[in-house]
Write a protein that holds these residues in place. Structure first.
Motif, PDB file in Angstrom:
ATOM      1  N   GLY A  86       0.813  -1.220   0.000  1.00  0.00           N
ATOM      2  CA  GLY A  86       0.000   0.000   0.000  1.00  0.00           C
ATOM      3  C   GLY A  86       0.845   1.268   0.000  1.00  0.00           C
ATOM      4  N   PRO A  87       1.751   1.431   0.971  1.00  0.00           N
ATOM      5  CA  PRO A  87       2.566   2.644   0.954  1.00  0.00           C
ATOM      6  C   PRO A  87       3.517   2.708  -0.247  1.00  0.00           C
ATOM      7  N   THR A  88       3.909   1.565  -0.771  1.00  0.00           N
ATOM      8  CA  THR A  88       4.740   1.565  -1.975  1.00  0.00           C
ATOM      9  C   THR A  88       3.948   2.143  -3.144  1.00  0.00           C
ATOM     10  N   LEU A  89       2.701   1.709  -3.293  1.00  0.00           N
ATOM     11  CA  LEU A  89       1.862   2.260  -4.356  1.00  0.00           C
ATOM     12  C   LEU A  89       1.630   3.750  -4.162  1.00  0.00           C
ATOM     13  N   TYR A  90       1.435   4.164  -2.941  1.00  0.00           N
ATOM     14  CA  TYR A  90       1.239   5.584  -2.678  1.00  0.00           C
ATOM     15  C   TYR A  90       2.441   6.379  -3.183  1.00  0.00           C
ATOM     16  N   LEU A  91       3.638   5.905  -2.889  1.00  0.00           N
ATOM     17  CA  LEU A  91       4.836   6.590  -3.391  1.00  0.00           C
ATOM     18  C   LEU A  91       4.866   6.595  -4.915  1.00  0.00           C
ATOM     19  N   PHE A  92       4.574   5.458  -5.533  1.00  0.00           N
ATOM     20  CA  PHE A  92       4.595   5.364  -6.997  1.00  0.00           C
ATOM     21  C   PHE A  92       3.685   6.393  -7.655  1.00  0.00           C
ATOM     22  N   PHE A  93       2.483   6.572  -7.119  1.00  0.00           N
ATOM     23  CA  PHE A  93       1.496   7.390  -7.809  1.00  0.00           C
ATOM     24  C   PHE A  93       1.365   8.807  -7.265  1.00  0.00           C
ATOM     25  N   GLU A  94       1.792   9.055  -6.048  1.00  0.00           N
ATOM     26  CA  GLU A  94       1.731  10.405  -5.496  1.00  0.00           C
ATOM     27  C   GLU A  94       3.046  11.157  -5.714  1.00  0.00           C
ATOM     28  N   THR A  95       4.171  10.455  -5.611  1.00  0.00           N
ATOM     29  CA  THR A  95       5.478  11.099  -5.793  1.00  0.00           C
ATOM     30  C   THR A  95       6.364  10.231  -6.695  1.00  0.00           C
ATOM     31  N   PRO A  96       5.944   9.975  -7.941  1.00  0.00           N
ATOM     32  CA  PRO A  96       6.647   9.014  -8.788  1.00  0.00           C
ATOM     33  C   PRO A  96       8.077   9.396  -9.161  1.00  0.00           C
ATOM     34  N   MET A  97       8.425  10.669  -9.068  1.00  0.00           N
ATOM     35  CA  MET A  97       9.777  11.086  -9.427  1.00  0.00           C
ATOM     36  C   MET A  97      10.713  11.140  -8.218  1.00  0.00           C
ATOM     37  N   ALA A  98      10.179  10.888  -7.039  1.00  0.00           N
ATOM     38  CA  ALA A  98      10.999  10.910  -5.827  1.00  0.00           C
ATOM     39  C   ALA A  98      11.933   9.713  -5.800  1.00  0.00           C
ATOM     40  N   LEU A 143       4.491  -5.739  -8.621  1.00  0.00           N
ATOM     41  CA  LEU A 143       3.920  -4.437  -8.295  1.00  0.00           C
ATOM     42  C   LEU A 143       4.775  -3.304  -8.846  1.00  0.00           C
ATOM     43  N   THR A 144       6.089  -3.437  -8.776  1.00  0.00           N
ATOM     44  CA  THR A 144       6.983  -2.398  -9.287  1.00  0.00           C
ATOM     45  C   THR A 144       6.824  -2.251 -10.797  1.00  0.00           C
ATOM     46  N   VAL A 145       6.802  -3.361 -11.497  1.00  0.00           N
ATOM     47  CA  VAL A 145       6.619  -3.318 -12.955  1.00  0.00           C
ATOM     48  C   VAL A 145       5.250  -2.738 -13.299  1.00  0.00           C
ATOM     49  N   THR A 146       4.214  -3.181 -12.600  1.00  0.00           N
ATOM     50  CA  THR A 146       2.864  -2.680 -12.852  1.00  0.00           C
ATOM     51  C   THR A 146       2.772  -1.180 -12.596  1.00  0.00           C
ATOM     52  N   GLY A 147       3.310  -0.737 -11.473  1.00  0.00           N
ATOM     53  CA  GLY A 147       3.291   0.693 -11.146  1.00  0.00           C
ATOM     54  C   GLY A 147       4.041   1.515 -12.170  1.00  0.00           C
ATOM     55  N   TRP A 148       5.181   1.011 -12.612  1.00  0.00           N
ATOM     56  CA  TRP A 148       5.973   1.709 -13.622  1.00  0.00           C
ATOM     57  C   TRP A 148       5.181   1.822 -14.928  1.00  0.00           C
ATOM     58  N   ILE A 149       4.566   0.731 -15.346  1.00  0.00           N
ATOM     59  CA  ILE A 149       3.781   0.739 -16.594  1.00  0.00           C
ATOM     60  C   ILE A 149       2.602   1.714 -16.481  1.00  0.00           C
ATOM     61  N   ILE A 150       1.882   1.679 -15.377  1.00  0.00           N
ATOM     62  CA  ILE A 150       0.746   2.590 -15.198  1.00  0.00           C
ATOM     63  C   ILE A 150       1.214   4.041 -15.274  1.00  0.00           C
ATOM     64  N   ASN A 151       2.315   4.347 -14.603  1.00  0.00           N
ATOM     65  CA  ASN A 151       2.835   5.711 -14.650  1.00  0.00           C
ATOM     66  C   ASN A 151       3.242   6.104 -16.065  1.00  0.00           C
ATOM     67  N   ARG A 152       3.959   5.245 -16.741  1.00  0.00           N
ATOM     68  CA  ARG A 152       4.408   5.561 -18.095  1.00  0.00           C
ATOM     69  C   ARG A 152       3.232   5.727 -19.054  1.00  0.00           C
ATOM     70  N   VAL A 153       2.238   4.842 -18.973  1.00  0.00           N
ATOM     71  CA  VAL A 153       1.058   4.926 -19.845  1.00  0.00           C
ATOM     72  C   VAL A 153       0.289   6.224 -19.587  1.00  0.00           C
ATOM     73  N   SER A 154       0.272   6.677 -18.335  1.00  0.00           N
ATOM     74  CA  SER A 154      -0.462   7.904 -18.019  1.00  0.00           C
ATOM     75  C   SER A 154       0.391   9.164 -18.178  1.00  0.00           C
ATOM     76  N   GLY A 155       1.580   9.011 -18.785  1.00  0.00           N
ATOM     77  CA  GLY A 155       2.401  10.179 -19.111  1.00  0.00           C
ATOM     78  C   GLY A 155       3.357  10.636 -18.038  1.00  0.00           C
ATOM     79  N   VAL A 156       3.596   9.830 -17.040  1.00  0.00           N
ATOM     80  CA  VAL A 156       4.544  10.172 -15.979  1.00  0.00           C
ATOM     81  C   VAL A 156       5.912   9.600 -16.364  1.00  0.00           C
ATOM     82  N   PRO A 157       6.928  10.444 -16.450  1.00  0.00           N
ATOM     83  CA  PRO A 157       8.250   9.956 -16.858  1.00  0.00           C
ATOM     84  C   PRO A 157       9.021   9.281 -15.719  1.00  0.00           C
ATOM     85  N   MET A 158       8.382   8.359 -15.029  1.00  0.00           N
ATOM     86  CA  MET A 158       9.012   7.648 -13.913  1.00  0.00           C
ATOM     87  C   MET A 158      10.296   6.995 -14.416  1.00  0.00           C
TER      88      MET A 158
END
Length: 184
Positions: free
Chosen positions: A54-66, A162-177
């Motif tokens: 849960g907190p890992t996902l929060y970091l991925f989607f709230e602060t993906p460039m951190a 989860l890391t791969v999924t989060g990365w793909i979701i961010n990239r597909v939604s235009g986040v340059p993670m």
């Protein structure tokens, strides 16, 4: 405290709908990632879901460039936590012992939890791979919730998925993670 910079779909939703748009993005991205992990858990008949995701996902989607949200810090952080937690329960003779919820707090369980958490924090600082959710992962293992070698391996697989999924979701939604590290 400064708000993190927004990118892609997250930024457009925030600009268009304010806080409601930002929360919609976080809701949709986190839900999608957990459903992917949940479906994999169903198909593989393995417990691929556990609290520190849960907190890992929060970091991925709230602060993906951190730095803490980078795939590097996520994977190193959780893997160090899994290894240290497993070594700690082994060192304290708790590898196949009942969890703290079943047996209660014992000196061995307290020692395993304290040592593993402190050692994980130190190692992550030394490796330059801070990832706060790893603190929850090491406690999940050292408190006996998922502490057998097989369960720890399952947790490692879950973290990769989860890391791969989060990365793909961010990239597909235009986040340059970053692909690996925020320093790239």
């Amino acid at each position: 405290m400064t708000e993190p910079e927004r990118y892609g779909l997250h930024k457009r939703l925030l600009e268009r709908s304010g806080t409601a748009g930002a929360t919609l993005h976080l809701f949709a991205a986190s839900t999608t990632a957990m459903v992917v992990s949940g479906l994999a858990a169903l198909l593989l008949k393995e417990p691929l879901l556990f609290p520190s995701l849960g907190p890992t996902l929060y970091l991925f989607f709230e602060t993906p460039m951190a730095e803490q949200a980078s795939p590097r810090n996520t994977l190193i952080g959780h893997f160090v936590a899994l290894l240290v937690g497993l070594l700690s329960v082994w060192a304290f003779g708790l590898l196949y012992a009942p969890s703290v919820f079943e047996q209660g707090a014992t000196p061995s369980r307290i020692g395993a939890a304290a040592l593993s958490l402190a050692l994980t924090e130190v190692l992550l600082i030394l490796f330059g791979a801070k990832h706060a959710p790893a603190g929850a992962t090491v406690l999940i293992v050292s408190l006996g919730l998922l502490s057998t070698p097989g369960r720890v391996l399952t947790m490692a697989l879950s973290i990769v998925l989860l890391t791969v999924t989060g990365w793909i979701i961010n990239r597909v939604s235009g986040v340059p993670m970053p692909v690996w590290s925020s320093r790239d």
